[in-house]
Design an enzyme around this catalytic site. Structure first.
Site, mmCIF file in Angstrom:
data_model
loop_
_atom_site.group_PDB
_atom_site.id
_atom_site.type_symbol
_atom_site.label_atom_id
_atom_site.label_comp_id
_atom_site.label_asym_id
_atom_site.label_seq_id
_atom_site.Cartn_x
_atom_site.Cartn_y
_atom_site.Cartn_z
ATOM 1 N N TYR A 34 0.944 -1.021 -0.021
ATOM 2 C CA TYR A 34 -0.183 -0.077 0.052
ATOM 3 C C TYR A 34 1.047 1.349 -0.065
ATOM 4 C CZ TYR A 34 -2.654 3.800 1.788
ATOM 5 O OH TYR A 34 -3.386 5.106 2.048
ATOM 6 N N SER A 116 -3.502 13.997 6.312
ATOM 7 C CA SER A 116 -4.301 13.470 5.378
ATOM 8 C C SER A 116 -5.766 13.259 6.131
ATOM 9 C CB SER A 116 -3.891 12.122 4.794
ATOM 10 O OG SER A 116 -4.997 11.117 4.389
ATOM 11 N N GLN A 137 -5.369 18.165 5.003
ATOM 12 C CA GLN A 137 -5.616 17.669 3.470
ATOM 13 C C GLN A 137 -7.274 17.225 3.368
ATOM 14 O OE1 GLN A 137 -5.686 13.939 2.404
ATOM 15 N NE2 GLN A 137 -6.727 14.891 0.643
ATOM 16 N N TYR A 139 -10.563 15.474 1.863
ATOM 17 C CA TYR A 139 -11.185 14.710 0.741
ATOM 18 C C TYR A 139 -12.732 15.052 1.462
ATOM 19 C CZ TYR A 139 -7.303 11.747 -1.122
ATOM 20 O OH TYR A 139 -5.989 11.317 -1.652
ATOM 21 N N THR A 165 -7.023 17.965 -2.457
ATOM 22 C CA THR A 165 -6.483 17.167 -3.479
ATOM 23 C C THR A 165 -7.528 16.723 -4.680
ATOM 24 O OG1 THR A 165 -5.244 16.141 -2.075
ATOM 25 C CG2 THR A 165 -5.486 14.968 -3.860
ATOM 26 N N ARG A 174 -4.820 0.046 -7.827
ATOM 27 C CA ARG A 174 -3.523 -0.442 -7.196
ATOM 28 C C ARG A 174 -3.556 -1.889 -7.299
ATOM 29 N NH1 ARG A 174 -4.473 4.578 -2.986
ATOM 30 N NH2 ARG A 174 -4.812 6.285 -4.556
ATOM 31 N N LYS A 263 -3.925 20.418 -4.486
ATOM 32 C CA LYS A 263 -2.800 19.439 -4.646
ATOM 33 C C LYS A 263 -3.366 18.446 -6.060
ATOM 34 C CE LYS A 263 -0.669 15.594 -2.386
ATOM 35 N NZ LYS A 263 -1.337 14.627 -2.680
ATOM 36 N N HIS A 287 0.184 12.319 -7.407
ATOM 37 C CA HIS A 287 -0.375 11.302 -6.490
ATOM 38 C C HIS A 287 0.633 10.300 -6.073
ATOM 39 C CE1 HIS A 287 -4.218 11.094 -3.763
ATOM 40 N NE2 HIS A 287 -3.508 10.237 -3.517
ATOM 41 N N ARG A 290 -0.201 7.026 -8.178
ATOM 42 C CA ARG A 290 -0.978 6.050 -7.320
ATOM 43 C C ARG A 290 -2.624 6.124 -8.067
ATOM 44 N NH1 ARG A 290 0.744 4.323 -2.546
ATOM 45 N NH2 ARG A 290 -1.173 4.407 -1.550
HETATM 46 C C1 LIG Z 1 0.860 5.427 1.099
HETATM 47 C C2 LIG Z 1 0.419 6.786 0.625
HETATM 48 C C3 LIG Z 1 -0.700 7.277 0.829
HETATM 49 C C4 LIG Z 1 -1.115 8.601 0.346
HETATM 50 N N1 LIG Z 1 -2.382 9.277 0.836
HETATM 51 C C5 LIG Z 1 -2.754 10.371 0.475
HETATM 52 C C6 LIG Z 1 -3.881 11.147 0.885
HETATM 53 O O1 LIG Z 1 -4.669 10.477 2.096
HETATM 54 N N2 LIG Z 1 -4.035 12.447 0.225
HETATM 55 C C7 LIG Z 1 -3.232 12.902 -0.517
HETATM 56 O O2 LIG Z 1 -3.495 14.064 -1.040
HETATM 57 N N3 LIG Z 1 -2.166 12.146 -0.929
HETATM 58 C C8 LIG Z 1 -2.022 10.851 -0.595
HETATM 59 N N4 LIG Z 1 -0.553 10.609 -1.099
HETATM 60 C C9 LIG Z 1 -0.005 11.159 -2.069
HETATM 61 C C10 LIG Z 1 1.156 11.892 -1.378
HETATM 62 O O3 LIG Z 1 0.571 12.902 -0.745
HETATM 63 C C11 LIG Z 1 2.258 12.527 -2.607
HETATM 64 O O4 LIG Z 1 1.345 13.288 -3.429
HETATM 65 C C12 LIG Z 1 3.140 11.627 -3.041
HETATM 66 O O5 LIG Z 1 3.289 10.486 -2.006
HETATM 67 C C13 LIG Z 1 4.360 11.801 -3.613
HETATM 68 O O6 LIG Z 1 5.199 10.906 -4.111
HETATM 69 P P1 LIG Z 1 6.420 10.308 -3.601
HETATM 70 O O7 LIG Z 1 5.672 9.372 -2.482
HETATM 71 O O8 LIG Z 1 7.102 9.624 -4.549
HETATM 72 O O9 LIG Z 1 6.973 11.532 -2.647
HETATM 73 C C14 LIG Z 1 -0.223 9.386 -0.478
HETATM 74 C C15 LIG Z 1 0.886 8.672 -0.959
HETATM 75 C C16 LIG Z 1 1.293 7.653 -0.536
HETATM 76 C C17 LIG Z 1 2.398 6.791 -0.662
#
Ligand SMILES: Cc1cc2nc3c(=O)[nH]c(=O)nc-3n(C[C@H](O)[C@H](O)[C@H](O)COP(=O)(O)O)c2cc1C
Length: 394
Positions: A34, A116, A137, A139, A165, A174, A263, A287, A290
């Site tokens: 995850y 988050s 952040q 949602y 976001t 995923r 974002k 993101h 993802r």
């Molecule tokens: C496990 C995980 C959970 C995430 N959950 C959120 C989230 O809840 N809200 C959000 O805006 N971005 C979320 N993101 C995206 C991150 O805020 C960010 O955009 C991203 O991790 C950047 O890439 P990097 O992991 O390569 O630094 C998540 C990323 C990961 C890896």
């Protein structure tokens, strides 16, 4: 990690990459994937890390300066570092300290933490733990009623900004999460969970800490009017109905009234829409690879967005940052600061708050060294003259 002291021995964790295998060993496969994984073929995820290799430096040698300026200002907050900790949902599954530990580490290092919506800790506790600014952040999980309650609580708790976001109209595909039974483990019946339990049971240290922590039953910041906190079992379905539109954004802006970062911008068109809608900052982001696979890396999209924004609002970026030199490259291309996601989350998963502290320290030391080797005294002075950018990039 040194089990006796809980510290992350510096010689073993030399770079962010050293945390990844430690996190993989400690976490059950479903939780590690995850954190580590991306959407579909993970094309964007791979490219987001690789793309920094396309930029090379143009150092100015034989330049001496005593101090390196790493400080910047984001949404009215003075930060000691040009990187913030990105929102990472379910951080409490990675380590019981979760969002509280990460926020405390960020604040002690003089930077901001982005919490988050999908947090296992109450937003008030996260804010109280940090000596620095915290952004919320948002949602629209649970609809506008739940969002309104969260916004009011964030304001009362002293959060500095909201982050909206916009790239999550539905959750990305995923594949690792499906294969590992993430949904069944979170919201399935015991029978549905059964095939995935052996792997969880083979990580007793994680399991013990998870159970002692109470098992993360729900989302304390998504309070459904008249019902209470959203239980974890409902989150997957609720996310599918939580898309944010520009109409929602206007509603959020009216309700919050403080600064807002959008974002998930990847194009000039969305950047201009965010400006029109009243955003004070954007983060160029996919993101972490993802959501929609095969979109460009944020670094590749950054020049287009910076050009379109033309200084009207603050431009940040996130994605693939694992080294201080990655941050320097993003700043040279016009980002005011960056958000780091997995870079600190691997540290959190490997060693809790100690791991986040060490991850921040690695990136800080990297930045200081890179600026000195580049002959640039401060992050404020970084620009395109310090890098070679491929001719095909505008
Ligand atoms: C496990 C995980 C959970 C995430 N959950 C959120 C989230 O809840 N809200 C959000 O805006 N971005 C979320 N993101 C995206 C991150 O805020 C960010 O955009 C991203 O991790 C950047 O890439 P990097 O992991 O390569 O630094 C998540 C990323 C990961 C890896």
């Amino acid at each position: 990690m040194n089990r006796a002291t809980g510290s992350v021995a510096a010689p073993r964790v030399v770079s962010i990459a050293d945390f990844r295998p430690m996190a993989r060993r400690r976490l059950p496969r479903a939780v590690f994937d995850y954190l580590d994984g991306g959407a579909e073929g993970e094309v964007t995820l791979r490219e987001s890390c690789r793309v920094y290799e396309d930029i090379t430096f143009r150092p100015r040698h034989a330049v001496a300066f005593a101090d390196c300026g790493l400080a910047t200002r984001v949404l009215g907050c003075d930060l000691s570092l040009p990187f913030l900790l990105a929102p990472v949902g379910y951080s409490r599954l990675m380590h019981p300290g979760g969002e509280v530990a990460a926020a405390r580490a960020a604040g002690n290092a003089g930077t901001a933490y982005l919490l988050s919506t999908i947090s296992g800790h109450r937003l008030e506790d996260v804010k109280a733990a940090s000596a620095g600014p915290v952004f919320y952040q948002l949602y629209l999980l649970g609809g506008r009623g739940a969002a309104e309650a969260a916004i009011d609580r964030a304001r009362a708790a002293g959060f500095s900004a909201l982050v909206v976001t916009i790239d999550t109209s539905v959750s990305g595909m995923r594949e690792r999460d499906y294969r590992n039974g993430m949904k069944e483990l979170i919201s399935g019946t015991v029978i549905e969970k059964l095939p995935f339990l052996p792997n969880v049971l083979s990580h007793p240290r994680w399991l013990a800490s998870f159970l002692l922590d109470g098992g993360m039953p729900g989302l304390p910041n998504v309070v459904l009017p008249g019902k209470g906190p959203m239980p974890l079992v409902d989150v997957t379905a609720a996310l599918a109905a939580a898309a944010v539109t520009w109409a929602d954004f206007h509603w959020i802006r009216e309700h919050w009234r403080g600064p807002i970062m959008v974002k998930g911008v990847l194009t000039a068109e969305d950047a201009l829409r965010a400006i029109d809608a009243g955003a004070a900052a954007i983060s160029v982001s996919n993101h972490g690879g993802r959501q929609l696979d095969c979109v460009p890396s944020s670094l590749r999209a950054l020049p287009e967005v910076v050009k379109a924004v033309n200084g009207q609002i603050e431009v940040l970026m996130d994605g693939g940052i694992r080294r201080g030199t990655d941050i320097v490259k993003a700043l040279c291309l016009g980002a005011r600061a960056v958000l780091c996601g997995r870079a600190y989350a691997y540290g959190l998963a490997a060693a809790g708050e100690t791991g986040v502290v060490r991850a921040i320290e690695i990136l800080r030391a990297d930045l200081d060294r890179a600026l000195r080797l580049l002959g640039c005294p401060s992050v404020a002075e970084l620009d395109r003259s310090y890098v070679n950018v491929p001719k095909t990039w505008n």
